[in-house]
Scaffold this motif. Sequence first.
Motif, PDB file in Angstrom:
ATOM      1  N   GLU A 179      23.169  32.577 -41.176  1.00  0.00           N
ATOM      2  CA  GLU A 179      22.187  33.089 -42.221  1.00  0.00           C
ATOM      3  C   GLU A 179      22.492  32.549 -43.746  1.00  0.00           C
ATOM      4  N   THR A 180      24.010  32.416 -43.771  1.00  0.00           N
ATOM      5  CA  THR A 180      24.401  31.656 -44.767  1.00  0.00           C
ATOM      6  C   THR A 180      23.793  30.279 -45.152  1.00  0.00           C
ATOM      7  N   SER A 181      23.807  29.544 -44.054  1.00  0.00           N
ATOM      8  CA  SER A 181      23.156  27.976 -44.202  1.00  0.00           C
ATOM      9  C   SER A 181      21.445  28.028 -44.336  1.00  0.00           C
ATOM     10  N   ARG A 182      21.095  29.332 -43.546  1.00  0.00           N
ATOM     11  CA  ARG A 182      19.428  29.457 -43.742  1.00  0.00           C
ATOM     12  C   ARG A 182      19.207  29.824 -45.294  1.00  0.00           C
ATOM     13  N   ARG A 183      20.003  30.355 -46.040  1.00  0.00           N
ATOM     14  CA  ARG A 183      19.714  30.871 -47.246  1.00  0.00           C
ATOM     15  C   ARG A 183      19.810  29.560 -48.319  1.00  0.00           C
ATOM     16  N   ARG A 184      20.935  28.809 -47.893  1.00  0.00           N
ATOM     17  CA  ARG A 184      20.930  27.525 -48.633  1.00  0.00           C
ATOM     18  C   ARG A 184      19.799  26.659 -48.349  1.00  0.00           C
ATOM     19  N   ALA A 299      38.598  34.128 -29.495  1.00  0.00           N
ATOM     20  CA  ALA A 299      38.495  33.977 -27.871  1.00  0.00           C
ATOM     21  C   ALA A 299      39.743  34.078 -27.303  1.00  0.00           C
ATOM     22  N   ALA A 300      41.050  33.857 -28.186  1.00  0.00           N
ATOM     23  CA  ALA A 300      42.145  33.948 -27.522  1.00  0.00           C
ATOM     24  C   ALA A 300      42.840  35.550 -27.727  1.00  0.00           C
ATOM     25  N   GLY A 301      41.863  36.434 -28.196  1.00  0.00           N
ATOM     26  CA  GLY A 301      42.155  37.629 -28.335  1.00  0.00           C
ATOM     27  C   GLY A 301      42.923  37.766 -29.710  1.00  0.00           C
ATOM     28  N   LYS A 302      42.861  36.862 -30.591  1.00  0.00           N
ATOM     29  CA  LYS A 302      43.889  37.214 -31.811  1.00  0.00           C
ATOM     30  C   LYS A 302      42.816  37.371 -32.909  1.00  0.00           C
ATOM     31  N   PRO A 303      43.163  38.381 -33.598  1.00  0.00           N
ATOM     32  CA  PRO A 303      42.518  38.683 -35.183  1.00  0.00           C
ATOM     33  C   PRO A 303      42.431  37.404 -35.837  1.00  0.00           C
ATOM     34  N   VAL A 304      41.649  37.839 -36.913  1.00  0.00           N
ATOM     35  CA  VAL A 304      41.464  36.872 -38.241  1.00  0.00           C
ATOM     36  C   VAL A 304      41.505  37.531 -39.306  1.00  0.00           C
ATOM     37  N   ILE A 305      42.106  37.084 -40.202  1.00  0.00           N
ATOM     38  CA  ILE A 305      42.145  37.268 -41.614  1.00  0.00           C
ATOM     39  C   ILE A 305      41.327  36.289 -42.536  1.00  0.00           C
ATOM     40  N   ALA A 306      40.106  36.876 -43.001  1.00  0.00           N
ATOM     41  CA  ALA A 306      39.419  35.778 -43.565  1.00  0.00           C
ATOM     42  C   ALA A 306      38.913  36.303 -44.659  1.00  0.00           C
ATOM     43  N   TYR A 307      38.402  35.263 -45.882  1.00  0.00           N
ATOM     44  CA  TYR A 307      37.816  35.475 -46.902  1.00  0.00           C
ATOM     45  C   TYR A 307      36.349  35.916 -46.911  1.00  0.00           C
ATOM     46  N   GLY A 308      36.118  37.314 -47.178  1.00  0.00           N
ATOM     47  CA  GLY A 308      34.749  37.789 -46.818  1.00  0.00           C
ATOM     48  C   GLY A 308      33.639  37.353 -47.525  1.00  0.00           C
ATOM     49  N   ASN A 309      33.334  35.978 -47.318  1.00  0.00           N
ATOM     50  CA  ASN A 309      32.108  35.314 -47.811  1.00  0.00           C
ATOM     51  C   ASN A 309      31.652  34.391 -46.952  1.00  0.00           C
ATOM     52  N   GLY A 310      30.276  33.907 -46.812  1.00  0.00           N
ATOM     53  CA  GLY A 310      29.881  32.891 -46.027  1.00  0.00           C
ATOM     54  C   GLY A 310      29.838  33.488 -44.386  1.00  0.00           C
ATOM     55  N   GLY A 311      29.979  32.451 -43.725  1.00  0.00           N
ATOM     56  CA  GLY A 311      29.815  32.644 -42.219  1.00  0.00           C
ATOM     57  C   GLY A 311      30.660  33.593 -41.785  1.00  0.00           C
ATOM     58  N   ALA A 312      32.109  33.808 -42.615  1.00  0.00           N
ATOM     59  CA  ALA A 312      32.820  34.755 -41.790  1.00  0.00           C
ATOM     60  C   ALA A 312      32.210  36.240 -41.722  1.00  0.00           C
ATOM     61  N   ARG A 313      31.133  36.513 -42.563  1.00  0.00           N
ATOM     62  CA  ARG A 313      30.653  37.834 -42.692  1.00  0.00           C
ATOM     63  C   ARG A 313      29.744  38.097 -41.373  1.00  0.00           C
ATOM     64  N   GLU A 314      29.555  37.234 -40.531  1.00  0.00           N
ATOM     65  CA  GLU A 314      28.544  36.977 -39.492  1.00  0.00           C
ATOM     66  C   GLU A 314      29.462  37.083 -37.990  1.00  0.00           C
ATOM     67  N   THR A 315      30.827  36.910 -38.300  1.00  0.00           N
ATOM     68  CA  THR A 315      31.548  36.485 -37.210  1.00  0.00           C
ATOM     69  C   THR A 315      32.678  37.647 -37.067  1.00  0.00           C
ATOM     70  N   VAL A 316      33.452  38.066 -38.303  1.00  0.00           N
ATOM     71  CA  VAL A 316      34.352  38.728 -38.232  1.00  0.00           C
ATOM     72  C   VAL A 316      34.108  40.222 -38.562  1.00  0.00           C
ATOM     73  N   ILE A 317      34.602  41.204 -37.672  1.00  0.00           N
ATOM     74  CA  ILE A 317      34.180  42.524 -37.610  1.00  0.00           C
ATOM     75  C   ILE A 317      35.355  43.377 -38.411  1.00  0.00           C
ATOM     76  N   PRO A 318      35.452  43.710 -39.725  1.00  0.00           N
ATOM     77  CA  PRO A 318      36.473  44.324 -39.991  1.00  0.00           C
ATOM     78  C   PRO A 318      37.277  45.659 -39.275  1.00  0.00           C
ATOM     79  N   GLY A 319      38.353  45.629 -39.166  1.00  0.00           N
ATOM     80  CA  GLY A 319      39.042  46.936 -38.335  1.00  0.00           C
ATOM     81  C   GLY A 319      38.767  46.352 -36.886  1.00  0.00           C
ATOM     82  N   VAL A 320      38.131  45.537 -36.358  1.00  0.00           N
ATOM     83  CA  VAL A 320      37.848  45.404 -34.769  1.00  0.00           C
ATOM     84  C   VAL A 320      38.403  43.909 -34.384  1.00  0.00           C
ATOM     85  N   THR A 321      37.776  42.956 -35.128  1.00  0.00           N
ATOM     86  CA  THR A 321      38.343  41.638 -34.830  1.00  0.00           C
ATOM     87  C   THR A 321      39.140  40.650 -35.924  1.00  0.00           C
TER      88      THR A 321
END
Length: 377
Positions: A179-184, A299-321
């Motif tokens: 959706e980030t790219s779609r808006r651009r 996919a390896a079962g490892k959590p991600v610490i991400a800057y909360g902007n762009g595509g990460a908003r569609e892939t990272v679920i806070p507190g879950v992944t």
Amino acid sequence: MQQTIPFRHQDAATSRVALVHDYLLQDGGGERVLLALQELFPDAPTFALFYDPDRAHVAFRKKDIRTSVLQKWPFVRRHEEWTLPFMPMAIEHLDFTGYDLVLSSSSSFAKGVIAAPGALHVCYLHTPTRFLWEERMSYVNDLPQPRFIKRYLPHVLHRLRMWDRLAAERPDTLITNSETSRRRIRRYYGRDALVIHPPVDVAAMPRVTSAGSYWLTGGRLVGYKRFDLTVKAFAKLGIPLKVFGTGPELSRLKTLAGPRTKFLGRIRDDQKIDLFTGCIGFIHPQVEDFGITAIEAMAAGKPVIAYGNGGARETVIPGVTGEYIDTQAWEDIGDAIIRFDPSAYDPITVRAHAETFSKERFQTRMSLLIHQLLSGR
């Protein structure tokens, strides 16, 4: 593992299909999209402005790659950017006579190919051309070229922007990765695009439940990905960090790194699997259109610490992944690492989320869409 079935359709059984990519000079997310499309259309040739087997993914060495006239220019290898003013001309001169379906994968010039009359052109548009739109100012300022070239470059980019805007009107259908790219795309090209998330080879990544011994980050080491923030944070904390990938930022990053940070350079797919399965978690400090490496970590079962902007908003679920950091600052990354609790994340749940972005899902959605488009014609 699910086996990929090449695309078949009654209207395309005798049709000729051509694939197009900007240039095959690296191994990034866009190239993984192309590899997935090549599996769908195994007999289709792939057209590109340039192809360097030493820099591109090894799988392309077995493919029918057809390059533009720029490939033959002397003194161009490793300096392909010198031909920038001529790339629109070169992409328009690729010959698609006799092809009924042209499927382009583009983040710059491939969308501007001229398909034959009556042919269907479907473009997987990763993002509007970065150096012409969102990053036009930083591109000129950060380019390691003499001052007179930087002075002339804005005039070249102005003309390229006009071409790029018109080129975006040529595909019959636009698909994009988030959706980030779609808006651009709406902002810069005035067109809408369908969102089909890019393929991640989740099946190739084994899920692990054991705790890792280091943190991981990596990709193309370029300025906008802000790996400098991660490297600086881990230098301050004195915690083990591994960084994979190559790029123009490598030498600078090494000057910022602490003694427990290791730079691994370009890695093979089997090495990547070992790195992801052995890490504590993955650091994703940049604004990406989508962010495939973050999904590979999940996919390896490892959590991600991400800057909360762009595509990460569609892939990272806070507190879950994983978790978000609020600002692009090394202090925020360091704070997230200090507060991190591995036991708060269930590897099975993290892996299940990653499977929603699998390569098989991507190929199924692309096949269905192309089937519908061809049926409509």
